[in-house]
Design an enzyme around this catalytic site. Structure first.
Site, short mmCIF file in Angstrom:
data_model
loop_
_atom_site.label_atom_id
_atom_site.label_comp_id
_atom_site.label_asym_id
_atom_site.label_seq_id
_atom_site.Cartn_x
_atom_site.Cartn_y
_atom_site.Cartn_z
N THR A 1 5.56 10.97 5.08
CA THR A 1 6.83 11.01 4.35
C THR A 1 7.03 9.81 3.44
OG1 THR A 1 7.80 10.00 6.30
CG2 THR A 1 8.05 12.39 6.08
N GLN B 1 2.86 -6.88 -9.82
CA GLN B 1 2.75 -5.69 -8.98
C GLN B 1 4.03 -4.87 -8.98
OE1 GLN B 1 -0.17 -8.25 -6.03
NE2 GLN B 1 0.93 -6.55 -5.12
N CYS C 1 -3.80 -2.98 -2.18
CA CYS C 1 -3.72 -2.28 -3.48
C CYS C 1 -3.89 -3.20 -4.68
CB CYS C 1 -2.39 -1.53 -3.58
SG CYS C 1 -0.96 -2.54 -3.21
N ARG D 1 -7.97 -4.49 8.80
CA ARG D 1 -8.87 -5.01 7.74
C ARG D 1 -9.68 -6.21 8.22
NH1 ARG D 1 -4.44 -4.71 3.05
NH2 ARG D 1 -4.18 -2.45 3.02
N ASN E 1 -1.44 1.64 -8.23
CA ASN E 1 -1.44 1.13 -6.85
C ASN E 1 -1.33 2.20 -5.78
OD1 ASN E 1 1.26 0.95 -8.20
ND2 ASN E 1 1.94 0.72 -6.08
N THR E 2 -0.58 3.30 -6.03
CA THR E 2 -0.50 4.30 -4.94
C THR E 2 -1.60 5.36 -5.07
OG1 THR E 2 1.13 5.73 -6.04
CG2 THR E 2 2.00 3.98 -4.61
N VAL F 1 3.06 6.25 0.11
CA VAL F 1 1.63 6.58 0.07
C VAL F 1 1.40 7.97 0.65
CG1 VAL F 1 -0.66 5.89 0.91
CG2 VAL F 1 0.97 4.14 0.17
N HIS G 1 -0.39 -1.81 -10.89
CA HIS G 1 -0.54 -3.25 -10.69
C HIS G 1 -1.44 -3.81 -11.80
CE1 HIS G 1 1.54 -2.78 -7.03
NE2 HIS G 1 0.59 -3.02 -6.16
P1 NAP Z 1 6.68 3.56 3.31
O1 NAP Z 1 7.07 4.20 2.04
O2 NAP Z 1 7.63 2.61 3.95
O3 NAP Z 1 6.29 4.71 4.36
C1 NAP Z 1 6.05 4.40 5.71
C2 NAP Z 1 5.66 5.61 6.54
O4 NAP Z 1 5.48 5.18 7.91
C3 NAP Z 1 6.76 6.70 6.58
O5 NAP Z 1 6.13 7.96 6.70
C4 NAP Z 1 7.49 6.38 7.87
O6 NAP Z 1 8.14 7.51 8.45
C5 NAP Z 1 6.35 5.92 8.76
N1 NAP Z 1 6.86 5.06 9.85
C6 NAP Z 1 7.68 3.99 9.75
N2 NAP Z 1 7.96 3.49 10.98
C7 NAP Z 1 7.30 4.28 11.86
C8 NAP Z 1 7.22 4.30 13.28
N3 NAP Z 1 7.86 3.41 14.05
N4 NAP Z 1 6.45 5.25 13.87
C9 NAP Z 1 5.78 6.17 13.13
N5 NAP Z 1 5.84 6.21 11.77
C10 NAP Z 1 6.59 5.27 11.15
O7 NAP Z 1 5.32 2.71 3.14
P2 NAP Z 1 4.10 2.98 2.11
O8 NAP Z 1 4.29 2.19 0.87
O9 NAP Z 1 3.85 4.41 2.01
O10 NAP Z 1 2.89 2.27 2.85
C11 NAP Z 1 2.21 2.90 3.92
C12 NAP Z 1 1.03 2.02 4.34
O11 NAP Z 1 0.12 1.91 3.25
C13 NAP Z 1 1.44 0.58 4.69
O12 NAP Z 1 0.65 0.14 5.75
C14 NAP Z 1 1.15 -0.18 3.42
O13 NAP Z 1 0.88 -1.54 3.66
C15 NAP Z 1 -0.08 0.54 2.90
N6 NAP Z 1 -0.29 0.50 1.45
C16 NAP Z 1 0.72 0.77 0.59
C17 NAP Z 1 0.46 0.76 -0.79
C18 NAP Z 1 1.52 1.07 -1.81
O14 NAP Z 1 1.22 0.94 -3.03
N7 NAP Z 1 2.73 1.45 -1.44
C19 NAP Z 1 -0.83 0.48 -1.26
C20 NAP Z 1 -1.85 0.23 -0.34
C21 NAP Z 1 -1.57 0.24 1.01
P3 NAP Z 1 9.70 7.86 8.13
O15 NAP Z 1 9.72 8.41 6.73
O16 NAP Z 1 10.01 8.89 9.17
O17 NAP Z 1 10.46 6.60 8.29
#
Ligand code: NAP
Length: 370
Positions: A12, A190, A162, A122, A344-345, A15, A257
């Site tokens: 959800t 970024q 990213c 990592r 980035n995504t 990413v 980025h």
């Molecule tokens: P995000 O938008 O905050 O999404 C987080 C996801 O994790 C949501 O599906 C959320 O579910 C779930 N979540 C949160 N707390 C949880 C819990 N206690 N138990 C189970 N699920 C939980 O974050 P994001 O940007 O997509 O990033 C996701 C990962 O990818 C992170 O580790 C981040 O460091 C990495 N990343 C991100 C990017 C980027 O550009 N954004 C790039 C590279 C790597 P709900 O919706 O139900 O809260």
């Protein structure tokens, strides 16, 4: 060819949504399982993302009707994977490092390969940090990882932060051409989607720049050394070069980025800037004849205009998977400098994860369940 059913943890989030959208018409993989936090669990996917779907692209109608599971319930996931014949999971969870590390290990121990975007693993020495074009051979560590932990089918492979994708691929091209990259000074700008959803408060970022992103500079300085490292005794030994000094800034852009890089070579240097452009133009990354669906045709696109690359105009190049480079010029302090942009995504997260999965399928680490 029948598609391989897959699951997405964190489906959800920012990413997770990219994964869902990019896999909509993917020729090899199809989403059959989604999981997120207990807040989303029990809802249909379309209900869980209603009002917070962030992309112009959409998801497959069948995915909208999948019930989102609680990602913390691994035994339920193992049972659902058996029922749906899912082969592996993409992890895009945003939880504490310790929680993510433990949870991803539980999935792997339960026989489910984890291809992760999270940073938790990592630094685990027997977990590969893959950029498919740069270090595909690091997948060779997977059997050591499985043996050391007694995992039969499960394993963990991750992708890097990213912000480093935009320069790791141009650097790899130079290293592959026989040049030692000794030192880098990198300044990144970024986009806000890098912080997930809802991310940075609007009043902190509109009309502003934030010169700090927690943990980002350390990741940018250390992860390239693991990616350029070598496998020794079942662990990845980090390279000692390049030495990197990174400054990471959050800027008011949605996606993309940008990095400004000054680079010092070892003793042997390219003869001229044109030679570097030729190396980048000739760089193909993965073997072209294998036709990895997510791979860009031209991993490095060089723009000659003096005012490119720009994130809004260049981040979507070749499905968002190409790195767009420009402004190559001599550096007054080091040898050369240039600017690079990547999405980035996509390249930095879901697209890179899917390309890693395609590579791991090609190498036989993941396959359709009978
Ligand atoms: P995000 O938008 O905050 O999404 C987080 C996801 O994790 C949501 O599906 C959320 O579910 C779930 N979540 C949160 N707390 C949880 C819990 N206690 N138990 C189970 N699920 C939980 O974050 P994001 O940007 O997509 O990033 C996701 C990962 O990818 C992170 O580790 C981040 O460091 C990495 N990343 C991100 C990017 C980027 O550009 N954004 C790039 C590279 C790597 P709900 O919706 O139900 O809260």
């Amino acid at each position: 060819m029948a598609k391989i059913p897959v699951g997405i943890l964190g489906a959800t989030g920012m990413v997770g949504q990219q994964y869902i959208a990019l896999l909509k018409d993917h020729p090899w993989f199809e989403v059959r399982y989604t999981a997120a936090s207990p807040r989303s669990a029990g809802k249909k996917y379309k209900e869980a993302v209603a009002g917070r779907w962030q992309l112009a692209k959409t998801y497959a109608p069948a995915v909208g009707d999948i019930i989102v599971e609680d990602a913390n319930d691994v035994s339920r996931a193992v049972a659902a994977f058996k029922k749906n014949k899912c082969s592996f999971v993409f992890s895009a969870l945003e939880m504490s490092k310790d929680e993510t590390r433990a949870l991803e290990e539980e999935y792997a121990a339960g026989g489910i390969p984890v291809i992760s975007n999270a940073s938790a693993h990592r630094w685990t020495p027997d977990v590969p940090v893959l950029i498919a074009e740069v270090n595909p051979h690091h997948a060779d560590i997977i059997p050591f990882q499985q043996k050391a932990r007694g995992w039969k089918k499960g394993f963990i492979a991750v992708k890097p932060n990213c912000s480093i994708q935009s320069y790791m691929i141009p650097l790899h091209a130079l290293v592959q051409a026989g040049y030692l990259v000794k030192k880098l000074i990198v300044t990144t700008m970024q986009a806000v989607s890098g912080a997930g959803y809802p991310g940075v408060p609007s009043l902190d970022i509109i009309d502003n720049l934030v010169p700090f992103i927690g943990g980002e500079e350390e990741k940018s300085e250390k992860e390239p050394l693991k990616i350029f490292g070598t496998i020794l005794n079942g662990q990845i030994q980090n390279a000692v070069m390049p030495k990197i000094s990174a400054s990471c800034n959050r800027v008011p852009l949605v996606d993309g980025h940008t990095a400004c890089i000054s680079l010092a070579f070892g003793l042997k240097k390219p003869a001229c800037l044109e030679e570097i452009k030729e190396i980048w133009a000739a760089y193909k990354g993965l073997p072209q004849e294998k036709k990895f669906p997510m791979a860009p045709e031209q991993p490095i696109i060089y723009r000659e205009e003096e005012n490119r690359p720009q994130p809004r105009k260049d981040r979507d190049a070749d499905k968002g998977m190409a790195v767009v480079v420009g402004r190559l010029r001599p550096c007054n302090v080091f040898d050369i400098r240039f600017t690079a942009v990547s999405h980035n995504t996509i390249r930095g997260a879901a697209g890179g994860g899917i390309l890693n999965a395609e590579l791991l399928k090609h190498l036989g680490y993941i396959s359709a369940k009978k």
